[in-house]
Enzyme design. Structure first.
Site, PDB file in Angstrom:
ATOM      1  N   LYS A  52      -9.614 -28.212 -26.819  1.00 34.71           N
ATOM      2  CA  LYS A  52      -8.861 -27.781 -28.002  1.00 34.71           C
ATOM      3  C   LYS A  52      -8.584 -26.281 -27.941  1.00 34.71           C
ATOM      4  O   LYS A  52      -7.465 -25.835 -28.212  1.00 34.71           O
ATOM      5  CB  LYS A  52      -9.643 -28.142 -29.282  1.00 34.71           C
ATOM      6  CG  LYS A  52      -9.712 -29.647 -29.537  1.00 34.71           C
ATOM      7  CD  LYS A  52     -10.657 -30.010 -30.686  1.00 34.71           C
ATOM      8  CE  LYS A  52     -10.770 -31.524 -30.829  1.00 34.71           C
ATOM      9  NZ  LYS A  52     -11.697 -31.945 -31.898  1.00 34.71           N
ATOM     10  N   GLN A  96     -16.725 -29.580 -35.048  1.00 32.76           N
ATOM     11  CA  GLN A  96     -16.738 -30.747 -34.161  1.00 32.76           C
ATOM     12  C   GLN A  96     -17.831 -31.732 -34.586  1.00 32.76           C
ATOM     13  O   GLN A  96     -18.978 -31.353 -34.823  1.00 32.76           O
ATOM     14  CB  GLN A  96     -16.950 -30.295 -32.702  1.00 32.76           C
ATOM     15  CG  GLN A  96     -16.790 -31.403 -31.674  1.00 32.76           C
ATOM     16  CD  GLN A  96     -15.373 -32.002 -31.620  1.00 32.76           C
ATOM     17  OE1 GLN A  96     -14.392 -31.358 -31.935  1.00 32.76           O
ATOM     18  NE2 GLN A  96     -15.287 -33.247 -31.212  1.00 32.76           N
ATOM     19  N   ASP A 119      -8.409 -30.768 -39.575  1.00 30.09           N
ATOM     20  CA  ASP A 119      -8.869 -32.097 -39.154  1.00 30.09           C
ATOM     21  C   ASP A 119      -8.463 -33.167 -40.171  1.00 30.09           C
ATOM     22  O   ASP A 119      -8.519 -34.360 -39.876  1.00 30.09           O
ATOM     23  CB  ASP A 119     -10.398 -32.110 -39.043  1.00 30.09           C
ATOM     24  CG  ASP A 119     -10.874 -32.017 -37.598  1.00 30.09           C
ATOM     25  OD1 ASP A 119     -10.159 -32.515 -36.713  1.00 30.09           O
ATOM     26  OD2 ASP A 119     -11.969 -31.473 -37.377  1.00 30.09           O
TER      27      ASP A 119
HETATM   28  N1  GUN Z   1     -15.205 -35.929 -33.176  1.00 32.54           N
HETATM   29  C1  GUN Z   1     -14.458 -36.955 -32.716  1.00 32.54           C
HETATM   30  N2  GUN Z   1     -13.164 -36.827 -33.105  1.00 32.54           N
HETATM   31  C2  GUN Z   1     -13.115 -35.675 -33.820  1.00 32.54           C
HETATM   32  C3  GUN Z   1     -12.056 -35.005 -34.477  1.00 32.54           C
HETATM   33  O1  GUN Z   1     -10.891 -35.421 -34.505  1.00 32.54           O
HETATM   34  N3  GUN Z   1     -12.395 -33.855 -35.103  1.00 32.54           N
HETATM   35  C4  GUN Z   1     -13.662 -33.360 -35.114  1.00 32.54           C
HETATM   36  N4  GUN Z   1     -13.897 -32.224 -35.774  1.00 32.54           N
HETATM   37  N5  GUN Z   1     -14.663 -33.980 -34.517  1.00 32.54           N
HETATM   38  C5  GUN Z   1     -14.387 -35.124 -33.872  1.00 32.54           C
END
Ligand code: GUN
Length: 291
Positions: A52, A96, A119
């Site tokens: 990311k 995350q 998110d």
């Molecule tokens: N863990 C798995 N998918 C995601 C996501 O889209 N965002 C975040 N913050 N954590 C995740």
């Protein structure tokens, strides 16, 4: 069978964003800034967060990665989020998941300013999505919708079966596919761990979105001829022949399902890259709302 090539579609979105950000910079305007928080050192999470941050850098966004020890008290994480909420330079905040078990995910999600919740997990943003209002849509289901849009998949009136009901993927996916939008306008069935005979539902599906986290759960005998298959699963499965010691497996048994399908996502290179593209789009949107 045609491939729903997420790498290609995501690159197109990222290239477009890069041009738009360069334009913002040239005009002396604020450029998007994503702050990501990683608690602990879960291997998969490390990989995702690194991807990311790298995508942000490549598109010309600013990014900040904040790493906290696995035993960080919840209150320290909440303090960190508060600082980012109050930092006018930060457009998007991402924590995350999953978090260590002593931290309550709900408290963390609720602490993020809904206007920076790229998110799209905050209840305010989920509520706005359900009502069809402009909002941040969770990155993975948003990425799937962008993928369907990129390949001009006609979803109207189709029967979509979403396998999985998680807050991150299955639930929002079912809402987006049933919305009065394009793509969208599907009739949606949600299957989950308590659904008896999932196969009977999948066999009726024009579109299957597999988001259960069980490698190769969807097999050829569960799929109607000509169905569209979207595989959200990415499970690490041990593989001694690989340098990393694992390989990634989707929720769909690709080799047997692909010949029956009209369109199918590969794993890797399908939904994964789209998730990152969608996160960038959300962060860009957050910045644009300020500009
Ligand atoms: N863990 C798995 N998918 C995601 C996501 O889209 N965002 C975040 N913050 N954590 C995740």
């Amino acid at each position: 069978m045609q491939l729903l090539d997420g790498k290609k579609a995501a690159q197109a979105i990222r290239d477009e964003l890069k041009i738009e950000v360069a334009q913002l910079a040239a005009e002396g305007k604020k450029i998007p800034h994503l702050a990501a928080i990683l608690v602990g050192n879960n291997g998969a999470s490390e990989t995702y967060v690194a991807a990311k941050v790298k995508a942000c850098d490549e598109a010309g966004f600013l990014s900040t990665l904040i790493r906290l020890e696995a035993d960080t008290p919840e209150i320290r994480l909440l303090d960190q989020i508060e600082k980012l909420n109050n930092d006018p330079d930060v457009d998007g905040i991402l924590v995350q998941l999953p978090l260590p078990s002593h931290i309550r995910e709900e408290n963390v999600i609720n602490a993020i300013d809904p206007d920076k919740d790229v998110d799209g997990f905050h209840p305010v943003n989920i509520g706005r999505m359900v009502q069809g209002l402009p909002t941040f849509i969770p990155a993975t289901p948003h990425g799937v919708m962008l993928l369907l849009e990129h390949f001009k998949i006609d979803t109207k009136g189709k029967h979509a079966v979403v396998v999985g009901r998680s807050n991150i993927v299955g639930r929002p996916m079912s809402i987006l596919l049933s919305a009065n939008t394009n793509p969208g306008n599907c009739t949606v069935t949600v299957c989950h761990s308590r659904t008896p005979d999932i196969k009977s539902f999948c066999l009726q599906a024009d579109i299957i979105v597999a988001a259960i986290g069980k490698p190769e759960f969807i097999t050829a005998d569960m799929v109607k001829e000509g169905a569209i298959i979207v595989d959200v699963g990415i499970t690490r499965v041990e593989d001694a022949t690989k340098k990393s010691g694992f390989k990634l497996k989707g929720d769909v048994h690709f080799d047997s399902v692909a010949p029956k399908s009209s369109w199918i996502t590969p794993v890797p290179g399908g939904v994964g890259p789209m998730t990152i593209a969608a996160l960038l789009k959300n962060t860009y949107r957050s910045c644009a709302l300020k500009n």
